[in-house]
Design a protein around this motif. Structure first.
Motif, PDB file in Angstrom:
ATOM      1  N   ASN A  51     -48.664 -25.290  16.654  1.00 29.03           N
ATOM      2  CA  ASN A  51     -48.194 -25.514  18.012  1.00 29.03           C
ATOM      3  C   ASN A  51     -46.805 -24.898  18.195  1.00 29.03           C
ATOM      4  O   ASN A  51     -46.165 -24.446  17.257  1.00 29.03           O
ATOM      5  N   TYR A  52     -46.375 -24.921  19.427  1.00 26.12           N
ATOM      6  CA  TYR A  52     -45.133 -24.226  19.775  1.00 26.12           C
ATOM      7  C   TYR A  52     -43.926 -24.818  19.035  1.00 26.12           C
ATOM      8  O   TYR A  52     -43.073 -24.077  18.507  1.00 26.12           O
ATOM      9  N   ASP A  96     -50.917 -19.327  30.792  1.00 27.72           N
ATOM     10  CA  ASP A  96     -49.508 -19.539  30.457  1.00 27.72           C
ATOM     11  C   ASP A  96     -49.171 -18.804  29.163  1.00 27.72           C
ATOM     12  O   ASP A  96     -49.979 -18.726  28.229  1.00 27.72           O
ATOM     13  N   ASP A 105     -46.800 -18.517  25.888  1.00 30.28           N
ATOM     14  CA  ASP A 105     -45.858 -19.219  25.002  1.00 30.28           C
ATOM     15  C   ASP A 105     -44.798 -18.264  24.471  1.00 30.28           C
ATOM     16  O   ASP A 105     -43.596 -18.585  24.486  1.00 30.28           O
ATOM     17  N   PRO A 111     -42.319 -16.578  29.952  1.00 33.48           N
ATOM     18  CA  PRO A 111     -42.645 -17.099  28.617  1.00 33.48           C
ATOM     19  C   PRO A 111     -41.672 -18.211  28.204  1.00 33.48           C
ATOM     20  O   PRO A 111     -40.547 -18.309  28.713  1.00 33.48           O
ATOM     21  N   LYS A 112     -42.133 -19.034  27.274  1.00 36.15           N
ATOM     22  CA  LYS A 112     -41.251 -20.083  26.759  1.00 36.15           C
ATOM     23  C   LYS A 112     -40.201 -19.518  25.807  1.00 36.15           C
ATOM     24  O   LYS A 112     -39.084 -20.036  25.738  1.00 36.15           O
ATOM     25  N   GLN A 113     -40.576 -18.469  25.076  1.00 37.48           N
ATOM     26  CA  GLN A 113     -39.659 -17.892  24.096  1.00 37.48           C
ATOM     27  C   GLN A 113     -39.939 -16.403  23.967  1.00 37.48           C
ATOM     28  O   GLN A 113     -41.086 -15.964  24.059  1.00 37.48           O
ATOM     29  N   THR A 135     -45.849 -16.033  14.298  1.00 34.73           N
ATOM     30  CA  THR A 135     -46.343 -17.308  14.842  1.00 34.73           C
ATOM     31  C   THR A 135     -47.447 -17.937  14.009  1.00 34.73           C
ATOM     32  O   THR A 135     -47.829 -19.086  14.276  1.00 34.73           O
ATOM     33  N   GLY A 193     -52.065 -17.227  23.616  1.00 34.80           N
ATOM     34  CA  GLY A 193     -50.837 -17.504  24.344  1.00 34.80           C
ATOM     35  C   GLY A 193     -49.703 -16.549  24.064  1.00 34.80           C
ATOM     36  O   GLY A 193     -48.527 -16.942  24.181  1.00 34.80           O
TER      37      GLY A 193
END
Length: 744
Positions: free
Chosen positions: A4-5, A168, A170, A210-212, A260, A274
């Motif tokens: 997970n993130y 979405d 990530d 994006p989140k990161q 990742t 993602g």
């Protein structure tokens, strides 16, 4: 999802990364070209711009031969979401639009726009999007598409498609690995243009949210890592990740796994886990398109190899022939037994057919090695050492793939996941038999693609044929149904028409019958009226001798009709008497009521006759009064009203006479009938008396005491009838005159 993130971020904070299976460690040889800044090539005399330089479909040409173009002017137009336009690298004239040798391992010719440069390098008007953050995302994507930007580090996937996901995101990964030996174009780009790359990353973040952001750079590029850290230090979400040097760490699936630990599924995309990945060269092109309005018309190309006197990185215009780059770098073919130029690196590159092959958007290196740098590929028999399997970063079985590909057993090669091969060349690099394994894989893939395309065409053709057959059958059924309905309609129409004809015939017959009956009734009525009039006139004749001259034609006709009717009555009476005498049938004598009626009718006839006589005398007097004197002035013409009154009176008199004659005829018929009955009764009584009395007494007329009274009674009845007829005629005439006066 395996990781997970939060777990990924925690491990990255601890400077810990993952690894991928296989991989090799070839000699880097990067120092040959990364020691000098990026140079600029002079504008070539001719440029060959390939129409299709990306994955997808080619754009629609919007220029023609002989047309003048400016630098940055679009040569094609996007007619499909997967179409990316191309642009003129410099100003000049379109010399030809034809097929030209392509930048592909096969070297097959592709449609190309040939431009002769005018050396002025004049730009079109540029339209940057400085305030892109306030613009709708669709407008930013359109600007990226119109700039002709596609992936510049791999297969050339359209950037505007990759930058508009439906899920979405990530992680946005920026690929700055550049793991293949000799190639240093991304390294020098990050060193010299880190800020522009960071601007491109900002635009992508605006589109993807994006989140990161993870910027992966191999640890053998410390200057590039430092430059990117300085450019991205203002944004904490931009993380620079130093990746251990290992080939092929720069592969899309391998870099995702390293950063990742997420594995992209077979035949899947990074978006499925993602993640979106872009090359640093793509980010620089996005920055140029948004902030400067410049389309993608040039890129950094590494020209290296020991056969080149001045290896370096150069800004090369798209469409520049390879010969132009080699000439500027002092390529020395004498250092090679035979000319050998590779487009790309030593692991994944391919030999160009001739030096007219143009630079395209995915071209990152032109390698001219000597014979000692790269083995001569003297292929030998496979010794089944399995070194290729150990080196495969995708965990395939290169040996089995080689056998099936070489034997053209394409189905079996696909069973071993041939299309999962990223063609990194690690298996060929470690092969002791120097077998060009990637070469066999590429040929097998191309043959399978050709078969699939032919199968798709065949399926489409069969589908079209089946649809056509189905359509023809449906049309035939529709026609048959239409004909059937039309036949039924015609049949119904014929039946309805037949019924209508029958109805019309029946109606016509009914009308004819009714008309015939009406004619018969009219004839009978007219005859009856004429007979009655004749009788009335005949009855009134002895008393109207003074009117003979005025009514002579009418009297003659009435007298003639009366004589005919009298003759008919006498014949009928005679026939009835004969039948009664023969059949001894008792004949009824008119009763006293009938006699009284006849007397009344006779009185009416007398009155009618008197009225007719009076009217005739008045007419004669009026005519005598109107006769002019012998020497009098010419009389004025009669007025229409007096003429019409006189004609109406005459018509009325005629009608009255006709009605009286008809009634007279009926009375005469009744009298004749009564006489016939009486004579029949008398004959019967005589016959009875003859039986009882002597024949002489019956036959002696002197003994018949009732004969004289009977004759006297008949005369009385006849007189009464005449009086009745005259009265009736007079009443009718008076009534007709009144009607005529009213109508006039």
């Amino acid at each position: 999802m395996p990781n997970n993130y939060d777990d990924i971020i925690e491990k990255l904070d601890n400077n810990q990364l993952w690894d991928f299976p296989g991989g090799v460690f070839p000699a880097e040889r990067k120092t040959l070209s990364n020691q000098t800044p990026i140079g600029k090539l002079p504008i070539p005399e001719r440029l060959f711009v390939t129409v299709k330089q990306h994955i997808g479909v080619e754009g629609h040409l919007i220029v023609e031969v002989g047309q003048k173009v400016l630098k940055g002017q679009a040569l094609t137009k996007s007619m499909n979401p997967f179409a990316v336009p191309i642009h003129a690298p410099t100003s000049g004239e379109v010399a030809a639009i034809q097929k030209h040798v392509s930048a592909h391992p096969s070297g097959l010719p592709e449609m190309t726009v040939e431009i002769i440069s005018d050396q002025q390098d004049k730009w079109i008007q540029l339209n940057p999007l400085i305030d892109y953050q306030s613009q709708p995302k669709i407008k930013v994507l359109a600007a990226i598409c119109d700039a002709g930007i596609s992936g510049m580090g791999g297969a050339g996937f359209p950037t505007h498609i990759k930058s508009s996901p439906k899920k979405d995101v990530d992680f946005l990964i920026i690929n700055g690995i550049e793991c293949e030996p000799y190639i240093t174009s991304d390294d020098r780009l990050m060193r010299e243009h880190a800020w522009q790359i960071r601007q491109g990353i900002d635009v992508l973040c605006h589109l993807l949210k994006p989140k990161q952001v993870l910027i992966g750079i191999e640890n053998n590029k410390p200057e590039a890592i430092e430059a990117m850290q300085v450019a991205c230090r203002e944004n904490p979400n931009y993380r620079i990740c130093s990746v251990p040097t290992k080939y092929p760490a720069g592969g899309e699936k391998q870099l995702i796994q390293v950063l990742t630990n997420r594995e992209v599924p077979a035949k899947g995309l990074p978006m499925d886990v993602g993640i979106i990945m872009h090359n640093v060269g793509t980010c620089f092109a996005i920055s140029d398109a948004v902030f400067s309005g410049k389309p993608l018309i040039s890129r950094v190309v590494t020209v290296t190899g020991e056969a080149v006197e001045k290896p370096s990185n150069l800004w090369a215009l798209i469409g520049s022939p390879v010969a132009h780059l080699l000439a500027h770098s002092d390529y020395n073919p004498k250092l090679q037994k035979q000319p050998n130029v590779i487009m790309g690196g030593p692991m994944m590159g391919f030999n160009v057919i001739n030096d007219k092959v143009p630079v395209i958007k995915t071209t990152n290196c032109i390698l001219a090695p000597t014979d000692t740098e790269i083995s001569s590929n003297n292929e030998q028999a496979c010794i089944r050492c399995s070194a290729c399997a150990d080196a495969c970063p995708v965990s395939l079985l290169p040996q089995q793939l080689f056998w099936h590909s070489k034997a053209k057993e394409l189905d079996k090669a696909q069973d071993y996941n041939l299309f999962d091969c990223i063609e990194c060349g690690a298996c060929a690099y470690v092969c002791p038999s120097e077998i060009p394994l990637v070469h066999y894989y590429r040929i097998a893939k191309s043959e399978i693609r050709v078969e699939q395309e032919e199968k798709q065409k065949s399926d489409k053709a069969r589908e079209r044929f089946e649809k056509r057959e189905a359509r023809l059958i449906a049309e035939q059924h529709a026609r048959d149904e239409k004909h059937r309905l039309a036949a039924e309609a015609r049949k119904q129409a014929m039946e309805s028409k037949g019924n209508n004809a029958k109805d019309k015939i029946a109606a016509a017959l009914a009308r004819a019958k009714a008309k015939k009956q009406a004619v018969n009734i009219e004839e009978e009525t007219s005859v009856s009226k004429a007979d009655l009039a004749n009788d009335v006139i005949e009855a009134a004749a002895p008393n109207e001798t003074t009117e003979a001259s005025a009514t002579q034609p009418t009297t003659k006709v009435a007298s003639s009709n009366q004589r005919v009717q009298a003759a008919i009555a006498r014949a009928k009476a005679k026939k009835a008497a004969a039948e009664a005498a023969t059949s001894n049938v008792e004949v009824e004598v008119p009763s006293e009521v009938e006699v009284e009626v006849e007397v009344e009718v006779e009185k009416n006839n007398d009155k009618v006759s008197e009225s007719i006589k009076t009217e005739t005398q008045s007419k004669n007097q009026s005519v005598n009064a109107k006769e002019p004197a012998p020497h009098a002035a010419k009389p004025e013409p009669l007025k229409p009203e007096s003429a019409s009154s006189e004609s109406v009176s005459e018509v009325t008199a005629t009608k009255t006479a006709t009605i009286a004659a008809s009634k007279k005829a009926r009375i005469a018929a009744a009298v004749a009938k009564a006489k016939a009955k009486r004579e029949a009764q008398k004959a019967a009584e005589t016959e009875q008396t003859s039986k009882e009395a002597p024949l002489a007494e019956v036959e002696d007329p002197k003994t018949d005491s009732s004969q004289e009274p009977v004759k006297t009674q008949e005369q009385q009845i006849d007189m009464k009838k005449r009086k009745i007829a005259a009265a009736v005629a007079k009443a009718k005439a008076k009534k007709a005159a009144e009607k005529a006066d009213k109508s006039s």
